[in-house]
Scaffold this active site. Structure first.
Site, PDB file in Angstrom:
ATOM      1  N   PRO A  38      45.031  42.809  38.956  1.00 31.60           N
ATOM      2  CG  PRO A  38      45.939  44.759  39.895  1.00 31.60           C
ATOM      3  CD  PRO A  38      44.820  44.280  39.025  1.00 31.60           C
ATOM      4  CE1 TYR A  39      40.742  38.244  44.939  1.00 35.85           C
ATOM      5  CE2 TYR A  39      39.555  37.787  42.904  1.00 35.85           C
ATOM      6  CZ  TYR A  39      39.794  37.523  44.237  1.00 35.85           C
ATOM      7  OH  TYR A  39      39.075  36.536  44.876  1.00 35.85           O
ATOM      8  CB  VAL A  40      42.628  37.920  37.655  1.00 33.07           C
ATOM      9  CG1 VAL A  40      42.551  36.613  36.870  1.00 33.07           C
ATOM     10  CG2 VAL A  40      41.241  38.526  37.762  1.00 33.07           C
TER      11      VAL A  40
END
Length: 216
Positions: free
Chosen positions: A130-132
């Site tokens: 999700p961060y990427v």
């Protein structure tokens, strides 16, 4: 040049504000989320502005009044879930970009992630994906603008003392880099217009930071 540092209370943000305030050419405006965070910046003579990145674009527009550049170094942090990652690392970043356009602040420096390509998304762990994804789309949004942007892709961030030396290029092998050195890299980019329109990866290395940035 007056610089709005978004995410000023983070480790990179705090170091960057200090570097700016110690310089003769730049002046910092620290964007913080809580009033109790203001004392640290007031002690070093930095102006503060209270804005929640989960608020409205217009709040950031007001914070950007009178500044010449914006640095986005905010992040939800590793202890939050995917919901906060999307709200801060994606939506907060895009709102800051939109605010820069509305406030007519052309210079924009984005602290991204080491690799935000589609391939990186596919290869990321379930918890990190999700961060990427958030960084991928925030970066894409910035690339689509007419802002004078620089996009910095740091390696794995550490709290080690900075060395003042890095390796920076379009692509570099995965490795670590101290947060202190990333703050120095941002500062060097603010003072070097040749970094406008460029993005690069940066890790710990053997080249003095100014030299590494000049060579991009």
């Amino acid at each position: 040049m007056k610089v709005l540092v978004v995410g000023a209370n983070g480790q990179i943000g705090k170091q960057l504000v200090s570097l700016i305030q110690d310089s003769n050419t730049l002046e910092a405006k620290a964007m913080i989320r809580k009033q109790e965070q203001a004392e640290h910046f007031e002690k070093i003579g930095a102006e503060t502005v209270l804005v929640d990145l989960e608020g409205e674009v217009e709040d950031i527009v007001k914070a950007a009044d009178g500044v010449d550049a914006i640095v986005f170094t905010a992040g939800s942090g590793p202890k939050t879930g995917p919901d906060k990652t999307m709200m801060i690392d994606l939506d907060g970043a895009v709102k800051t970009i939109q605010a820069a356009e509305k406030a007519d602040v052309k210079r924009f420096i984005m602290i991204s992630s080491y690799d935000t390509t589609r391939k990186a998304i596919q290869e990321a762990s379930e918890s990190f994906a999700p961060y990427v994804v958030a960084k991928h789309y925030a970066d894409e949004w910035l690339r689509s603008t007419d802002l004078d942007y620089t996009m910095i892709h740091p390696g794995a961030l550490t709290n080690d003392k900075g060395t003042g030396k890095v390796k920076a290029a379009n692509t570099v092998e995965p490795n670590e880099v101290p947060r202190d050195d990333i703050a120095e890299v941002i500062f060097a980019c603010l003072e070097n217009d040749s970094t406008i329109g460029k993005e690069f990866q940066v890790i710990g290395g053997s080249t003095p930071i100014r030299e590494a940035i000049d060579a991009l």
